[in-house]
Design a protein around this motif. Sequence first.
Motif, mmCIF file in Angstrom:
data_model
loop_
_atom_site.group_PDB
_atom_site.id
_atom_site.type_symbol
_atom_site.label_atom_id
_atom_site.label_comp_id
_atom_site.label_asym_id
_atom_site.label_seq_id
_atom_site.Cartn_x
_atom_site.Cartn_y
_atom_site.Cartn_z
ATOM 1 N N ILE A 105 -6.342 -1.449 -1.073
ATOM 2 C CA ILE A 105 -6.731 -3.238 -1.208
ATOM 3 C C ILE A 105 -7.366 -3.438 -2.312
ATOM 4 C CG2 ILE A 105 -7.683 -4.777 -0.058
ATOM 5 C CD1 ILE A 105 -7.160 -3.022 2.731
ATOM 6 N N PRO A 113 -6.070 1.631 2.973
ATOM 7 C CA PRO A 113 -4.898 1.244 2.184
ATOM 8 C C PRO A 113 -5.549 0.755 0.725
ATOM 9 C CG PRO A 113 -4.954 -0.244 3.968
ATOM 10 C CD PRO A 113 -5.906 0.671 4.174
ATOM 11 N N ASP A 127 5.640 -1.232 1.759
ATOM 12 C CA ASP A 127 4.067 -1.146 1.620
ATOM 13 C C ASP A 127 3.841 -1.437 0.269
ATOM 14 O OD1 ASP A 127 3.975 -0.630 4.510
ATOM 15 O OD2 ASP A 127 3.180 1.388 4.043
ATOM 16 N N GLY A 128 2.789 -2.124 -0.282
ATOM 17 C CA GLY A 128 2.139 -2.314 -1.366
ATOM 18 C C GLY A 128 3.016 -3.687 -2.217
ATOM 19 N N HIS A 143 0.056 -3.837 3.409
ATOM 20 C CA HIS A 143 -0.386 -2.614 2.725
ATOM 21 C C HIS A 143 -0.078 -1.459 3.676
ATOM 22 C CE1 HIS A 143 -2.903 -4.228 -0.374
ATOM 23 N NE2 HIS A 143 -3.520 -5.052 0.392
ATOM 24 N N CYS A 178 0.987 -9.382 1.015
ATOM 25 C CA CYS A 178 1.306 -7.888 0.822
ATOM 26 C C CYS A 178 1.178 -7.142 2.138
ATOM 27 C CB CYS A 178 0.632 -7.316 -0.280
ATOM 28 S SG CYS A 178 0.702 -5.571 -0.581
#
Length: 415
Positions: free
Chosen positions: A46, A44, A409-410, A6, A4
Amino acid sequence: MKFCIHRGSDQIGGSCVELEHGGERILVDLGLPLDQEFDTADLPPIEGSERSNSKILAVLLSHSHRDHWGLLPKLPLPIDVYLGRKALSMMTAARPFVPGGYVPERAVTYQDRVPFNVGPFEVTPYLADHSGFDAYSLLIRAGGKTILYSGDIRSHGRKAALFQKFLADAPAPVDVLLMEGSSLGRLPRERRFETETDIEQRLVEVLSATEGMLVVACSVQNIDRVVSVYRAAKRSGRQLLVDAYGAEILKATDTASIPKPSGDWDDVKVYIPQFQRRLLVRNGIAHLVDSYKGRRIFPEKLSGQASKSVMIVRPWMLTDLQEVGALEGARAVWSQWEGYLTSEPGVAFTEKCKALDIPLETIHTSGHADIHALQQYAAAVNPVRLVPIHTFFPSQFSELFANVELSPDGNWVEI
Ligand SMILES: [Zn+2]
Ligand SMILES: [Zn+2]
């Protein structure tokens, strides 16, 4: 294995990627976004990063630029942080000199092309050409799958041979290449960047028209640039002057071919501005100056040495140099990204030069690969999927490279 991004899928700076395999996780880079301040920036999202007992095994750093490690101090400790030995050495040397200087508490160093294991992940670093010293691409294998994280790369620096070496023997097969694209949107497709050798030549030309001191505003952590400045000075019969920060960074490179105020490098000297003398005392590192014995240029001697010197400066140093009368007949070179000239302290530097009637010009080349070099890198790796990172223009990738797949992102991607 799955990954991923982030942060970094549509921006330069703040890069952070998480990898997971069999419930175990690692992070690759944890940068501070370029448009944020450390105090107000958030990690971010996480999972579990707010707990010190999270299942994150380690953080791998590609290199020592703050846009790749800057949020590390916000992670609950303790955590192992893997990085190049010389990158760690430079972060350690820089810490007392720069605001927000930081060294990971549990640093583990890795070496070029020497694989190591973190839980189920096997990691192989590839030393790269970049404006940041000791920078790597990271190859990560787990569960029979392979991800290559390019990190920050280029092909026109003083370590261009490393880029060619990578092309000649690129890792294969690679399922996912996470490749930087800093230059997309910044220059036309066919334009190549000037090389560090070109920069050296342009500095030589400026020096031939300089009667007094040449002051060069560049980052001393841009070691390739410091070498270009040193070589131009030497070709012009001049010595290189650095401050204590520059001296400590150059020594920390621990590399025989890099000029530094020690050993046989008799034409590298140290000038310590008044402001820095106070900083050294305040930070309890005044003893550092002992190691510059015989290589110091003291304020009262500087004006006499000006026409035989090139000094690497930070913008605030001009006032000090003016006060000791060392700027008679001087010229100035801005040798970093031109965009910094429009923000503090670049504006102050420009105004000071103007007020003192010092001619100022920009001589700089990018720390990042041009598009041709990125295409060479991508073609050599020939990944099943190429995912953009460290770019403001991910949507342009598919026009330039094969097998492009965007991942915002994500978003988690199973390989
Ligand atoms: Zn970067
Ligand atoms: Zn970088």
